[in-house]
Scaffold this motif. Structure first.
Motif: not given
Length: 395
Positions: A108-122, A132-143
């Motif tokens: 989960a940590r790499p996904i959360a870190k990456e998804y937050v960094s994607r929006i940081r400059e916006r 939040l939905e995107l991190v949720s679906v990505r991590v849970v889907a992988n599990v």
């Protein structure tokens, strides 16, 4: 006069419940904590103690639900006894706390870190749909075993499945979207299960297919697809929307935000309070197997009851000032994950995923705050959440 007529609730519109059910729940707790709602053909149980009593009633209740059977077919929520224990054990294999602790940082940590960094400059985002939905679906889907599916597809599946399940007004467009999501996810799951027969892995789908089976043989697609739909709807929705509730509560009170931002060890308390304040799933369904007396009311065998988790979480006899988000309140168990053998299997993964995501958000997004130009949107009766949460932060 029947017992249902004697304890019948006054008419209440689904529109009012969708917009904000909490005033109705408060009135029901005060006037009729156990009442029959004809429009749902079900008993509504709103107090903490009564919900807990029925949730722990053992062989007097089961998990059967007419609505869930019609929508999902055979699934984990509608079976009990040995078949439930066996399927639940296969699901728990990848979701029990000891196992989650072993993979949560790595997965989960790499996904959360990456998804937050994607929006940081916006400088702004709809925190619910855009993070939040995107991190949720990505991590849970992988599990679970859905790693090949893109975030946007997974997000659409759970939103449309949710809309279909709660389509009380029978909107035909909603029905079409829900059936499309069911068909697409079923097609993919059929192929994925066939692959796992040949090459098993450690995903939840593999365990459901191959472990703790009644006869030692793999479970069939037909045995599993209803439960897969339940997991897509609940597993993808709950972590993202629970996190959105906690984030809204923290950001609405700048003192609480400052406390959490200065001490990230307070994040679990904020997560717990968010689950109490806005329960992602409003109620848990049960069927009365034999006449059951609760709170002075005898509910007849065969009747369906809704244990209103969202109402139990705001019971004034249990929580002081229950409508207020307060991460510093004394920590008591909450009803949000249900009761007994049907207690949510993904509860620990959800909390840990939210924790990791908040740690990345509060670290990477300085002075995170609500967007003053756009208000949050909170809706839902059966499935409630902060559907839109516009936030901004400093560059």
């Amino acid at each position: 006069m029947s017992v249902r007529e004697t304890y019948q609730h006054d008419e209440v519109s689904f529109e009012d419940l969708e917009n904000d059910p909490y005033p109705t729940y408060k009135r029901w707790r005060r006037e009729r904590p156990i009442g029959y709602l004809p429009d749902m053909q079900s008993w509504m149980v709103t107090g903490w103690e009564d919900c807990e009593t029925i949730g722990a009633a053992g062989d007097s209740v089961d998990g059967f639900s007419e609505g869930a059977i019609r929508y999902f077919g055979h699934n984990i929520l509608n079976i009990d006894g040995a078949p439930h224990k066996q399927l639940r054990a296969s699901i728990d294999a990848s979701l029990k706390p000891k196992t989650v602790r072993q993979y949560i940082e790595r997965l989960a940590r790499p996904i959360a870190k990456e998804y937050v960094s994607r929006i940081r400059e916006r400088g702004s985002v709809d925190a619910t749909t855009g993070l939040l939905e995107l991190v949720s679906v990505r991590v849970v889907a992988n599990v679970l075993g859905l790693a090949e599916q893109p975030d946007e597809t997974l997000q659409r599946w759970f939103i449309d499945l949710n809309a279909g399940l709660n389509n009380f007004m029978q909107d035909p467009d909603v029905l079409v979207r829900a059936e499309t999501a069911k068909a697409e996810s079923a097609d993919f799951s059929r192929e994925r299960l066939a692959e796992l027969l040949k090459t098993p892995d450690e995903t939840t789908f593999a365990h459901m297919l191959l472990s703790n089976t009644p006869d030692g043989q793999p479970r069939s697609f037909e045995d599993l697809i209803g439960t897969i739909w339940v997991m897509i709807l609940g597993g993808f929705q709950e972590p993202g929307h629970a996190a959105a509730a906690s984030l809204l509560g923290v950001l609405e009170d700048r003192e609480q935000y400052a406390a959490v931002r200065g001490d990230l060890s307070l994040i679990p308390a904020a997560i717990h309070e968010g689950l109490r304040w806005i329960a992602p799933f409003g109620f848990a369904q049960r069927r009365i197997v034999k006449d059951l007396e609760v709170g002075g009311v005898v509910i007849p065998a065969g009747d369906e009851v809704q244990l209103i988790l969202a109402s139990a979480n705001r019971d004034e006899t249990r929580y002081e000032n229950p409508d207020k988000f307060d991460l510093f309140r004394p920590r008591l168990p909450v009803a949000s994950f249900g009761y007994g053998s049907h207690f949510c299997a993904g509860h620990f993964l959800s909390r840990e995923l939210e924790k990791v995501t908040f740690e990345e958000m509060f670290t990477q997004l300085p002075n995170l705050r609500l967007d003053p130009q756009s208000a949050p949107v909170i809706t839902g009766f059966g499935v409630r959440g902060v559907k839109h949460l516009p936030v901004v932060w400093d560059d």
